[in-house]
Design a protein around this motif. Structure first.
Motif, short mmCIF file in Angstrom:
data_model
loop_
_atom_site.label_atom_id
_atom_site.label_comp_id
_atom_site.label_asym_id
_atom_site.label_seq_id
_atom_site.Cartn_x
_atom_site.Cartn_y
_atom_site.Cartn_z
N ILE A 104 15.32 38.86 -16.71
CA ILE A 104 14.37 38.97 -15.61
C ILE A 104 14.29 40.41 -15.13
CG2 ILE A 104 13.85 38.20 -13.27
CD1 ILE A 104 15.48 35.70 -13.88
N VAL A 105 13.08 40.93 -15.09
CA VAL A 105 12.90 42.26 -14.52
C VAL A 105 12.95 42.17 -13.00
CG1 VAL A 105 11.36 44.25 -14.39
CG2 VAL A 105 11.49 42.91 -16.50
N HIS A 106 12.13 41.28 -12.41
CA HIS A 106 12.14 41.05 -10.97
C HIS A 106 11.38 39.76 -10.69
CE1 HIS A 106 8.53 43.65 -11.77
NE2 HIS A 106 7.96 42.60 -11.18
N PHE A 107 11.49 39.31 -9.42
CA PHE A 107 10.70 38.18 -8.95
C PHE A 107 9.39 38.73 -8.39
CE2 PHE A 107 15.09 36.31 -8.13
CZ PHE A 107 15.10 35.66 -9.34
N SER A 108 8.29 38.41 -9.04
CA SER A 108 6.99 38.94 -8.63
C SER A 108 6.43 38.10 -7.49
CB SER A 108 6.03 38.95 -9.82
OG SER A 108 6.54 39.71 -10.88
N ASP A 136 23.23 40.32 -12.11
CA ASP A 136 22.55 39.15 -11.55
C ASP A 136 21.89 39.48 -10.22
OD1 ASP A 136 23.18 37.28 -13.56
OD2 ASP A 136 25.22 37.17 -12.82
N LEU A 137 21.66 40.76 -9.94
CA LEU A 137 21.08 41.14 -8.65
C LEU A 137 19.64 40.64 -8.56
CD1 LEU A 137 21.42 42.85 -6.03
CD2 LEU A 137 20.35 44.72 -7.30
N PRO A 138 19.30 39.85 -7.51
CA PRO A 138 17.90 39.41 -7.34
C PRO A 138 17.04 40.55 -6.81
CG PRO A 138 19.25 38.51 -5.60
CD PRO A 138 20.19 39.22 -6.51
N VAL A 139 15.95 40.82 -7.49
CA VAL A 139 15.04 41.89 -7.12
C VAL A 139 13.67 41.28 -6.86
CG1 VAL A 139 13.99 44.06 -7.84
CG2 VAL A 139 16.34 43.54 -8.50
N PHE A 140 13.11 41.58 -5.68
CA PHE A 140 11.78 41.07 -5.31
C PHE A 140 10.81 42.24 -5.28
CE2 PHE A 140 14.79 38.01 -3.78
CZ PHE A 140 14.18 36.78 -3.96
N CYS A 141 9.62 42.00 -5.79
CA CYS A 141 8.60 43.05 -5.83
C CYS A 141 7.26 42.49 -5.40
CB CYS A 141 8.47 43.62 -7.23
SG CYS A 141 9.87 44.61 -7.76
N CYS A 159 9.57 47.49 -4.45
CA CYS A 159 10.63 46.57 -4.84
C CYS A 159 11.77 46.69 -3.85
CB CYS A 159 11.15 46.89 -6.24
SG CYS A 159 9.95 46.59 -7.55
N VAL A 160 12.50 45.59 -3.69
CA VAL A 160 13.61 45.57 -2.75
C VAL A 160 14.62 44.53 -3.22
CG1 VAL A 160 12.64 43.80 -1.22
CG2 VAL A 160 14.18 45.56 -0.29
N SER A 161 15.88 44.77 -2.91
CA SER A 161 16.92 43.79 -3.16
C SER A 161 17.36 43.20 -1.82
CB SER A 161 18.12 44.44 -3.87
OG SER A 161 18.67 45.46 -3.07
N LEU A 162 17.81 41.96 -1.84
CA LEU A 162 18.18 41.24 -0.61
C LEU A 162 19.70 41.13 -0.53
CD1 LEU A 162 15.62 38.30 -0.35
CD2 LEU A 162 15.66 40.45 0.92
N ARG A 163 20.21 41.37 0.69
CA ARG A 163 21.64 41.23 0.95
C ARG A 163 21.82 40.44 2.25
NH1 ARG A 163 24.98 42.53 -3.33
NH2 ARG A 163 24.15 44.37 -4.40
N LEU A 164 22.84 39.62 2.30
CA LEU A 164 23.19 38.86 3.49
C LEU A 164 24.53 39.36 3.99
CD1 LEU A 164 22.34 36.46 5.30
CD2 LEU A 164 23.69 34.99 3.79
N SER A 165 24.55 39.79 5.26
CA SER A 165 25.75 40.42 5.80
C SER A 165 26.09 39.83 7.16
CB SER A 165 25.53 41.94 5.92
OG SER A 165 26.68 42.56 6.42
#
Length: 1141
Positions: A40-44, A259-264, A269-275
């Motif tokens: 997967i390149v990213h979630f379009s 396995d980093l989820p990438v949304f575009c 493009c951006v990656s999501l983190r929960l903190s």
């Protein structure tokens, strides 16, 4: 995307803030680039920012569903993130990208990279397995608890023993160190993973089919032009991660799985983190976020903060600003130094392909250690099979080497050989016979490539620069003892340039073997490959239901299929049955892929290609032996090559037409070797003796081939039954068959083959000519040539004409001239046969048949001379000599056996003079110094015969004027011939010509006055005085032990004639001087009379001397007498140069 988050901020749904400003001292930027290779390149899709106070503990409605591709990948991604990669993950990644394996620096999971780069920032535990393939390092996490501490005692016993005795002892002695930590599986960790999964599902704003952007780069593209054994390994399985990325970090290239989820969206493009807001982002977390974004080439990270699962706010931070976050500040340049130092440490010490290294660091330990487990394992041979990495690593080495070789990767031939040799060392030939066979075939293809068929032994796409680099990096013997443990201080990893990288691939052996050595190595590989095939077929280990050769691993994401049949079978008659399913029943099940997977077809193709490669290697060995003129070995290897090709033809008849070039080469070599053996008279061949001189591998291959074939198709071409002409005819047949398999457009093969065919015709013609010569010598003289003789003439003539035709087709002028010359010799032989018949006939005259064949020979020589004048000086010189000889022989026969019954004597004499002049003409041109004596002797012989001809004509009835002219011509030619004979020290010939000249002078005495007679006799006496030196030389020849009987007979005759002519001349002179002369000369006359009486007295006492029984003594006596004659001639001023009146 940031716009949408801003809109949420304006609607007071969720607070959004941005990351802090950059530091006061700007940090140096880091070069980073990423390219997705698989997955997967990213979630379009657009992420849906959550509302304020959204409770993430409550699962969304789509949680863990897979109604769309997007949801399915999110579910799989969250599931993958809960598992650790297996100890074979890097090997699996390398299988999917064999084109990158050996080229990049590191292949591993992203988690392992992050662990290594965090070593100076935390006192954590490190345990990784390291393997080297080319310049690539494969890293995999090794769980000590899972594989050593929780396993049964029989597994990994050698490594467990080493761990307890060495590693654990150090842990116990060092009070700062703590026991090995276990993988955290607490309730809190599981809850956090579930919370992150629900967060991702909440963030999805749609589930369309095109919401996932995927890519797959197929790297195993094989060259169809290569004759390759099908790959026995199955296609690589799915990766353990969702994305394989080619990451370039500064000057380090890495293939990593992440396995980093990438949304575009359309623009960003951006990656999501929960903190958790209660836990601030520390250096380790920031470094983790920063490296993940760099690996995936993501410009921003969107962090969602929560408290007990209740969403509080979002924060957008650019990737380059992550090192500046509060409480997590770090220097990116330090991270790059760490990466370079760790890579240098590993590459400097993990140098051997096929070895398993263990990178270990205990908790709170100050050093990182690298153990060579393969070296440790080798110390306990019976435990070596317990290393689970041996088989997967061996398979990987094979796949990488096969990919490099089939795609002809530039400058990698030595590396491919090293990989394949290490693969063979790792794999068991009985357990993994198919890969073992294929690896041996690839090795044989490296040593003996198909291009060697045309004498091209260069390695594909290899350059001298690359080869010289390999030579410099090779350190000689690979068996030298090395340290099994290396270590590096953790503190030094952060220092810039602290660890320098040494030469890579120091175990890479340069490819500098000779052709003979390469052929020997190829034969060994082929023998091993065929042996594995025989074993595999014998034990029947191949089954279509199993994965061939490779360890079958279960995919935990797929259900295990259950094979069953329904208890009640119903007929398919419903119209609702899928038409596509019904149509599949009519399609044949055999396909390209099924053929490759079919064990029987794989074995058949592999066996056939190995036989073909063996034929190619033996043909190359045949050529090498022919270069050094070792015909017996050449014959042995040729027979092996033809036998292997015959086996290849039996196993793979459908591929024979694709190998016409190889068969053509073998047939051409067969013709060459037959000719060589015939010329050296070595046609009696003891095959058993030849086989005893072969190596074990060569004998083994021949035995396997002998079992495969019932009879040899080309056996007739290898036998030497029949006479020499039949054997040479088979040579012509070999070349003819070879030419039929070769295209005329392929000039670099067709022209040499045609030349060899023409040469074979020439040898065949010469063979018939020699047989005719022997038959002429052995047969009795008959009235006409025998039928066998005529048949040999006809066959020889046809052979020469066929050869000339072949050379005319390829415009080979030089060989045309040579064959015309040989054809002329055959015609001369025919003329010689009729000459012998004529000599023993009643008439003994020169016949019309002789004239016809001599004229045929002259015509052929003139054709050869015309062709040779186009720039072939050596051929011209040879043809001129042959032409001169033909003219001379024909003239000599006409002179000795004049056909006076059919031709007028004057016409015969004119023809003789014309022929002799032509013979003399071709001797007058400038010739080489080596052939000069031969041409001088011919010129002397021609002049001698012309003088004899004119001398003989004088004796017939002719006018005085003509007689005077003929005397002048005869004298001129006698003088020329004697001068030439004297220069060449041909004493017998000189004396013969000289005595004939004296006879010519004596013939002029008749009818002359006393004054004239005195002058002529004085000239004769001077001529006799010149015989002193030739007689002296003749005496030396007679004293030699190898002097022939003919020489003694001729010498005796010549000495007797000289003695008689000397006595006659002295006697006649004495009579003339005894006649009363004028008184004024009385004193001189009396003195001359006394001298002549003394000489005459000495001459007549020779016959009465008892000491003259031997020729040598007689030569000495005559020499003494001629010395006195010479003194008399000098005293009286006598010379032979007065001429004949």
């Amino acid at each position: 995307m940031s716009k949408k988050l801003k809109e949420k901020e304006d609607n007071q749904l969720v607070p959004v803030c941005y990351g802090p400003s950059k530091a006061v001292v700007p940090l140096k930027s880091v070069k980073s680039d990423a390219e997705v290779r698989h997955g997967i390149v990213h979630f379009s899709t657009h992420i849906a920012p959550l509302r304020l106070h959204t409770d993430l503990n409550i699962p969304p409605s789509n949680w863990l569903r897979s109604s769309s591709k997007l949801e399915q990948h999110v579910r799989d991604l969250t599931w993958h993130s809960t598992k650790k990669p297996s100890q074979f993950s890097s090997i699996d990644m390398a299988h999917k990208s064999p084109d990158l394996t050996g080229e990049v620096d590191v292949i591993t999971h992203s988690a392992n990279i992050k662990k290594l780069l965090k070593i100076p920032f935390e006192n954590s535990h490190i345990s990784m397995m390291v393997h080297r393939v080319g310049k690539s390092l494969l890293l995999d996490e090794f769980d000590i608890h899972k594989h050593l501490l929780r396993k049964e005692q029989t597994e990994w016993s050698w490594l467990r023993q080493f761990y307890y005795e060495s590693v654990l002892r150090d842990i116990q002695e060092n009070m700062k160190c703590v026991p090995v930590p276990r993988q955290s599986k607490t309730r809190d960790n599981l809850q956090n993973m579930n919370l992150y999964s629900k967060f991702l599902y909440h963030s999805l704003c749609g589930s369309r089919e095109d919401d996932v952007s995927e890519i797959s780069r197929h790297t195993c593209i094989y060259n169809d032009d290569k004759a390759m054994i099908p790959d026995p390994l199955p296609k690589p399985m799915g990766s353990q991660t969702h994305r394989d990325v080619l990451w370039t970090f500064e000057d380090i290239k890495m293939l990593i799985g992440t396995d980093l989820p990438v949304f575009c969206d359309d623009s960003y493009c951006v990656s999501l983190r929960l903190s958790d807001m209660r836990t601030p982002v520390n250096v380790l977390t920031g470094l983790d976020y920063w490296l993940d974004n760099l690996m995936c080439n993501v410009p921003e990270v969107a962090m969602c903060f929560h408290v007990n699962g209740i969403v509080q706010k979002y924060e957008l931070v650019k990737t380059e600003d992550i090192p500046d976050l509060e409480n997590s500040r770090f220097d990116p340049t330090v991270v790059t130094d760490i990466a370079k130092n760790i890579l240098s440490f590993l590459k400097n010490n993990a140098t051997r392909e096929g070895h398993t290294y263990w990178l270990y660091k205990g908790t709170n330990d100050d050093v990182v250690k690298l153990y060579d487990l393969t070296a440790l394992c080798d110390e306990i041979p019976e435990k070596s099979s317990q290393n689970p990495f041996i088989v997967p690593l061996g398979m990987l080495l094979y796949r990488v080497a096969r990919n490099m070789w089939t795609n002809e990767t530039p400058g990698k031939t030595s590396l491919v050989r090293t990989l394949l040799e290490n693969c063979l060392c790792l794999l068991d030939e009985k357990k993994h016979s198919q890969v073992y066979t294929s690896a041996n075939y690839l090795l044989s293809d490296i040593y003996v490539p198909d291009s060697c068929l045309h004498d091209d032994w260069s390695l594909p796409n290899d350059s001298s620069d690359e080869n010289s680099d390999e030579d410099n990096n090779y350190d000689g013997d690979d068996t030298t003892t090395t340290t099994t443990t290396h270590h590096v201080d953790v503190k030094t990893l952060s220092d810039t340039g602290r660890l320098s990288q040494s030469n890579e691939l120091i175990r890479l052996k340069p490819f500098n073997e000779t052709q003979a050595e390469r052929c020997d190595e190829a034969i060994k590989c082929i023998h091993r490959g065929l042996g594995c095939l025989q074993y595999d077929l014998k034990v029947g280990k191949h089954r279509s239901s199993q994965i061939v050769e490779e360890q079958a691993t279960c995919n935990s994401d797929e259900a295990i299929p259950l094979h069953y049949e329904p208890l009640i079978k119903t007929n398919i008659s419903s119209t609702s049955v899928n038409k596509e399913t019904l149509s599949l029943e009519k399609i044949p099940t055999v396909s390209v892929e099924s053929k490759e997977n079919d064990p029987q077809s794989w074995h058949t193709l592999s066996e056939g290609l190995l036989y073909r490669k063996a034929a190619l290697a033996f043909s190359a060995m045949t050529k090498s032996c022919m270069v050094v003129d070792d015909m017996m070995k050449s014959y042995t290897y040729l027979k092996m090559a033809l036998t292997c090709f015959d086996a290849f033809k039996c196993v793979l008849p459908q591929k024979v037409s694709e190998n016409d070039g190889l068969l053509s080469c073998l047939l051409g070599l067969c013709g060459d070797i037959r000719l060589g053996l015939i010329k050296s008279n070595k046609t009696n061949i003891d095959w058993d003796q030849c086989m005893r001189q072969c190596t074990i591998e060569e004998q083994g291959i021949f035995e396997m081939v002998d079992r495969e074939t019932t009879s040899l198709e080309f056996e007739r071409l290898l036998n030497f039954d029949g006479d020499i002409s039949d054997n040479v005819s088979i040579c012509v047949e070999c070349y003819d068959k070879a030419l039929k398999l070769t295209s005329r457009k392929n000039l670099h093969v067709y022209i040499p083959l045609s030349k060899r065919k023409g040469n074979a015709y020439n040898e065949l013609g010469v063979c018939y000519m020699q047989l005719a010569q022997k038959l002429l010598e052995n047969e009795g003289i008959q009235n006409k040539p025998s039928e066998n003789m005529v048949k040999l003439w006809t066959n020889g003539r046809q052979a020469f004409l066929h050869g000339i035709e072949v050379f005319e087709q390829i415009k080979d002028i030089a060989n045309q001239a040579l064959l015309h010359c040989n054809y002329g010799r055959l015609m001369r032989l025919c003329a010689t046969t009729y000459t012998q018949i004529a000599v023993h006939s009643k008439l003994q005259e020169f016949t019309a048949k002789e004239r016809f064949y001599f004229q045929q020979a002259i015509d052929e020589y003139k054709k050869a001379l015309t062709l040779g004048n186009q720039g072939f000086k050596a051929i011209v010189e040879s043809v001129k000599w042959e032409l001169s000889t033909t003219y001379f022989n024909m003239a000599s026969l006409l002179q000795d056996y004049a056909p006076l019954s059919s031709i007028n004597k004057e016409e015969v004499e004119k023809e003789i003079i014309t022929l002799m002049d032509n013979s003399l003409k071709y001797c007058k041109d400038e010739t080489s110094f080596v052939n000069q004596p031969m041409y001088q002797f011919r010129a002397a012989s021609v002049n001698h015969r012309l003088a004899s001809l004119f001398h003989n004509t004088i004796r017939s009835d002719c006018t005085d004027q003509k007689r005077k002219h003929l005397r002048i011509l005869a004298e001129k030619h006698y003088i020329k011939s004697t001068k030439l004979y004297q220069q060449m020290e041909c004493h017998v010939e000189y004396l013969q010509a000289h005595l004939e000249y004296i006879a010519l002078l004596e013939s002029s005495l008749t009818g002359q006055t006393n004054m004239k007679r005195q002058k002529i006799l004085s000239q004769i006496l001077a001529c006799l005085s010149y015989c002193k030196e030739p007689i002296k030389g003749l005496s030396v020849q007679l004293k030699e032990p190898e002097s022939s009987q003919n020489l003694m007979v001729e010498a005796k005759t010549i000495l007797n004639i000289i003695e008689s002519r000397l006595q006659f001349t002295l006697q006649q002179l004495l009579k003339i001087f005894s006649t009363p002369l004028k008184k004024s000369k009385s004193s001189n006359t009396s003195e001359n009379i006394e001298d002549l009486r003394s000489l005459y007295a000495s001459s007549i006492t020779i016959d009465k001397s008892k000491t003259c029984d031997s020729l040598t003594v007689k030569c000495d006596v005559l020499e003494t007498l001629l010395e006195q004659v010479t003194s008399y001639c000098v005293k009286n001023g006598l010379s032979q140069d007065h001429g004949v009146t």
